[in-house]
Design a protein around this motif. Sequence first.
Motif, short mmCIF file in Angstrom:
data_model
loop_
_atom_site.label_atom_id
_atom_site.label_comp_id
_atom_site.label_asym_id
_atom_site.label_seq_id
_atom_site.Cartn_x
_atom_site.Cartn_y
_atom_site.Cartn_z
N ALA A 61 46.11 -66.42 7.97
CA ALA A 61 46.80 -66.87 6.76
C ALA A 61 48.09 -66.76 7.00
CB ALA A 61 46.37 -65.84 5.62
N TRP A 62 48.74 -65.99 7.77
CA TRP A 62 50.41 -65.63 7.97
C TRP A 62 50.80 -66.26 9.17
CZ3 TRP A 62 49.64 -60.10 6.06
CH2 TRP A 62 49.14 -60.12 4.76
N GLY A 63 49.91 -66.07 10.36
CA GLY A 63 50.58 -66.30 11.70
C GLY A 63 51.06 -67.80 11.99
N PRO A 64 49.97 -68.61 11.86
CA PRO A 64 50.34 -70.34 12.12
C PRO A 64 51.97 -70.70 11.54
CG PRO A 64 48.21 -70.31 11.88
CD PRO A 64 48.72 -68.98 11.15
N SER A 65 52.10 -70.34 10.34
CA SER A 65 53.16 -71.03 9.56
C SER A 65 54.50 -69.98 9.47
CB SER A 65 52.86 -71.12 8.07
OG SER A 65 52.42 -70.15 7.40
N ASN A 66 54.44 -68.96 10.38
CA ASN A 66 55.52 -68.01 10.54
C ASN A 66 55.49 -67.60 12.03
OD1 ASN A 66 56.31 -67.32 7.61
ND2 ASN A 66 54.20 -67.21 7.73
N PRO A 67 56.02 -68.34 12.74
CA PRO A 67 55.86 -68.37 14.34
C PRO A 67 57.03 -67.30 14.85
CG PRO A 67 57.14 -70.36 13.81
CD PRO A 67 56.35 -69.65 12.50
N LYS A 68 57.76 -66.81 14.14
CA LYS A 68 58.54 -65.60 14.45
C LYS A 68 57.97 -64.39 14.03
CE LYS A 68 63.06 -68.15 13.97
NZ LYS A 68 64.35 -68.09 13.46
N TRP A 69 56.84 -64.14 13.39
CA TRP A 69 56.37 -62.91 13.16
C TRP A 69 55.24 -62.59 14.31
CZ3 TRP A 69 54.47 -63.38 7.34
CH2 TRP A 69 55.62 -63.72 6.53
N THR A 70 55.41 -61.19 14.71
CA THR A 70 54.24 -60.44 15.20
C THR A 70 53.35 -59.84 14.67
OG1 THR A 70 56.05 -58.93 15.79
CG2 THR A 70 55.63 -60.78 17.48
N PHE A 71 52.31 -59.32 15.06
CA PHE A 71 51.38 -58.48 14.30
C PHE A 71 50.65 -57.35 15.00
CE2 PHE A 71 51.45 -62.78 12.65
CZ PHE A 71 51.56 -62.78 11.29
N THR A 72 50.65 -56.22 14.57
CA THR A 72 49.85 -55.09 14.98
C THR A 72 48.71 -54.87 14.07
OG1 THR A 72 51.72 -54.21 16.13
CG2 THR A 72 49.70 -52.77 15.77
N GLY A 73 47.33 -55.19 14.51
CA GLY A 73 46.46 -54.98 13.36
C GLY A 73 45.44 -53.82 13.83
N VAL A 74 45.04 -53.09 12.91
CA VAL A 74 44.38 -51.99 13.20
C VAL A 74 42.96 -51.79 12.20
CG1 VAL A 74 45.31 -50.37 11.75
CG2 VAL A 74 43.96 -49.42 13.50
N ASP A 75 41.75 -51.77 12.88
CA ASP A 75 40.37 -51.52 12.13
C ASP A 75 39.53 -50.88 12.88
OD1 ASP A 75 39.33 -53.77 9.66
OD2 ASP A 75 37.83 -52.79 10.91
N PRO A 76 38.72 -49.95 12.14
CA PRO A 76 37.82 -49.08 12.83
C PRO A 76 36.66 -49.48 13.46
CG PRO A 76 37.38 -48.71 10.40
CD PRO A 76 38.70 -49.56 10.69
N SER A 77 36.32 -50.96 12.86
CA SER A 77 35.12 -51.71 13.43
C SER A 77 35.37 -52.71 14.41
CB SER A 77 34.40 -52.51 12.14
OG SER A 77 33.48 -53.66 12.38
N ALA A 78 34.35 -52.42 15.53
CA ALA A 78 34.76 -53.03 17.01
C ALA A 78 34.19 -54.79 16.38
CB ALA A 78 33.92 -52.55 17.84
N GLU A 79 32.97 -54.88 15.53
CA GLU A 79 32.74 -56.21 15.56
C GLU A 79 33.69 -57.02 14.51
OE1 GLU A 79 31.04 -53.34 14.67
OE2 GLU A 79 29.11 -53.47 15.88
N MET A 80 34.43 -56.56 13.48
CA MET A 80 35.24 -57.27 12.81
C MET A 80 36.49 -57.43 13.59
SD MET A 80 34.17 -57.39 9.82
CE MET A 80 35.38 -57.45 8.45
N LEU A 81 36.85 -56.53 14.35
CA LEU A 81 38.18 -56.81 15.35
C LEU A 81 37.75 -57.92 16.29
CD1 LEU A 81 39.80 -53.40 16.35
CD2 LEU A 81 40.67 -55.37 14.97
N ALA A 82 36.60 -58.08 16.83
CA ALA A 82 36.01 -59.15 17.72
C ALA A 82 36.28 -60.50 17.03
CB ALA A 82 34.68 -59.17 18.09
N MET A 83 36.11 -60.39 15.68
CA MET A 83 36.32 -61.93 15.08
C MET A 83 37.73 -61.98 14.90
SD MET A 83 33.41 -63.05 14.43
CE MET A 83 33.53 -64.30 13.23
N ALA A 84 38.61 -60.94 14.70
CA ALA A 84 40.05 -61.00 14.74
C ALA A 84 40.54 -61.79 16.00
CB ALA A 84 40.70 -59.82 14.09
N LYS A 85 40.11 -61.19 17.15
CA LYS A 85 40.58 -61.52 18.25
C LYS A 85 40.12 -63.10 18.54
CE LYS A 85 40.44 -60.51 23.19
NZ LYS A 85 39.85 -59.51 24.30
N ASN A 86 38.82 -63.39 18.07
CA ASN A 86 38.64 -64.89 18.24
C ASN A 86 39.47 -65.66 17.63
OD1 ASN A 86 36.39 -64.22 20.12
ND2 ASN A 86 34.69 -64.33 18.37
N LYS A 87 39.81 -65.31 16.41
CA LYS A 87 40.83 -66.04 15.47
C LYS A 87 42.04 -66.12 16.20
CE LYS A 87 38.53 -65.51 11.10
NZ LYS A 87 38.98 -65.13 9.69
#
Length: 232
Positions: A61-87
């Motif tokens: 939602a926020w990454g493509p239109s804000n190219p100067k932003w960097t993100f650190t994302g945390v989540d306990p679920s490996a499965e959910m993070l795998a989807m985040a990595k794919n995106k």
Amino acid sequence: MNEEITFNAKMVLAYDANTRISIPTYDFLFTMAQSYFRAQLGEKAASLLVIGAGGGNELSAWGPSNPKWTFTGVDPSAEMLAMAKNKTVQLGMESRVQLIQGTIDDVPYPDSKYDAASCILVLHFINDEQEKLKLLRSIKEHLKPGAPFVLVSAYGDRHDAELRNRLHIWKSFFLDVGYESAKVEEMGNTIMTKVSFLSEPKIEQLLREAGFTHIGRFHSTGLFGGWICHAE
């Protein structure tokens, strides 16, 4: 793609679909949060801390239109993070995203604290009030003074008719898309027993105790509300 990955992907996609039924304004919620961040951050490069980043919806939602932003994302679920990595890969954002499996306790303190943070649909899964406060305090400690923070959580007083009325509205979202009445009743009973509700005044009190100021609610749909505030 093996069976386990296929199953996990289907599970996350089902979670995404049900979340959008549960919160019909879900996608617009991210748009509003982005507008708030942009108003505070301007055009400068900025680092964002995303609590509950599994699934990658904040990133897409926020990454493509804000190219100067960097993100650190945390989540306990490996499965959910795998989807985040794919995106992240699909969006070509690998150089701007760091994903951490775990909780905020696993997020190292950077040399320079974060410019903004979000915690969307996480707080109500923490049962203990002091643990909720601990999470909010930890988020604040990772932020620069004045940094904007967006919190979205289920809210309400279990003993108040106002929450029961909103529960009826929430049920209607699922009935309208074809869920059977018995299933919706079962889901309603589950959410009332499994989700840790706090009243809006209590949520605002916890935010103040954690070190946030200028607290205001900007969103409410069904059982869920969103607040914006600033780190002291």
